[in-house]
Design an enzyme around this catalytic site. Structure first.
Site: not given
Ligand code: ATR
Length: 279
Positions: A94, A73, A20, A109, A133-134
């Site tokens: 956050n 979070k 951080s 954020d 979409a995470g």
């Molecule tokens: P964060 O909190 O950083 O958003 P997360 O909730 O784990 O972390 O989300 C990671 C995002 O990156 C997701 O949209 C993930 O796609 P999936 O929903 O299909 O898992 C995407 N992501 C991570 N690695 C990927 C890869 N190698 N190819 C395509 N999408 C990826």
């Protein structure tokens, strides 16, 4: 060192937390404003299993403010006294502010997304391609739809894109359909593709980016991702992920201290540390 018995404590929690840059950013701001005897900012590794005890500690020690990062979070929300509307809608906190023992959860954020984008162009009626979409994508989806942009979410797992688009208003596509970004105004990467140590990766082929695009990558390690480097080569305008870190931090600074965070000082500290990491 001007810390004394009246100094109020602010802190970041996460697991991991060692990477951080919030302590450097906030403390540099306190120093610049000459309030480094009033406030100090530290960071603590807190596991999810200890979050309830941590919150008791915040109350007991009258910690003034807490910045929450992964994985807290969402989990932290159930221990707070109040959650503001924005944090409820995003579904994540956050920032915790301790006002005389009342713990309020907020989410800054969205300002980290909104301020850098609005500085460059109004979002109203712009076509925004959101990659991912995470958790991180939620604050982006909320902000751009609130500002009147037209949102298209691209994600490897289409179901998650559909959920996000349904919740905030927008369309969902698989990441394979990303060729369509040629027709979009703004591209925002909220996937972890390109994140250190996979900095050779990019979510988007260079040829799909044009000089009409604004490209914002919310990844800030490395400071300039491959996506941003290639966007720059294509003549696009770019926004570094560091700007999101900065502006969500400046908003926290205000909530914790009541003062406007000194933007240039805080930005310079972040850039200095991020560039050091690269060397
Ligand atoms: P964060 O909190 O950083 O958003 P997360 O909730 O784990 O972390 O989300 C990671 C995002 O990156 C997701 O949209 C993930 O796609 P999936 O929903 O299909 O898992 C995407 N992501 C991570 N690695 C990927 C890869 N190698 N190819 C395509 N999408 C990826």
């Amino acid at each position: 060192m001007r810390i004394n018995a009246k100094t109020k404590i602010c802190m970041a929690i996460g697991d991991p937390i060692e990477h951080s840059l919030s302590p450097q950013m906030h403390n540099a701001g306190y120093e610049k404003l000459g309030i480094d005897s009033e406030y100090v900012y530290v960071a603590c590794k807190v596991g999810v299993e200890n979050i309830a005890d941590f919150i008791k500690g915040v109350r007991a020690m009258q910690i003034r403010g807490v910045s929450c990062t992964i994985p807290h979070k969402m989990e932290v929300m159930k221990y707070l006294d109040e959650i503001d509307e924005v944090a409820k809608k995003i579904g994540a906190v956050n920032t915790i502010v301790n006002d005389d023992g009342v713990l309020k959860g907020c989410n800054t954020d969205l300002l980290g997304v909104d301020i850098p984008l609005e500085k460059m162009a109004s979002l109203k009626n712009k076509k925004v391609a959101l990659l991912g979409a995470g958790g991180a994508a939620r604050a982006v989806a909320y902000t751009v739809t609130q500002r009147g942009a037209r949102l298209v979410v691209y994600n490897r797992t289409i179901e998650k894109a559909e959920e996000l688009a349904k919740e905030f208003g927008g369309e969902a596509r698989s990441l394979e359909a990303v060729k369509e970004v040629k027709d979009m105004d703004i591209i925002i990467n909220a996937t972890s593709i390109g994140l250190d140590p996979n900095e050779n990766q990019t979510p988007l082929a260079k040829e799909l980016i044009t000089n009409k695009h604004i490209v914002f990558d919310i990844i800030y390690v490395p400071y300039e991702t491959r996506l941003l480097k290639e966007a720059k080569q294509q003549g696009a305008r770019i926004i570094h992920g560091m700007e999101m870190l900065l502006h969500q931090g400046i908003a926290q600074f205000k909530l914790f201290t009541g003062y406007d965070g000194p933007e240039e000082t805080m930005r310079n500290v972040l850039i200095e540390h991020l560039e050091q990491k690269e060397n």
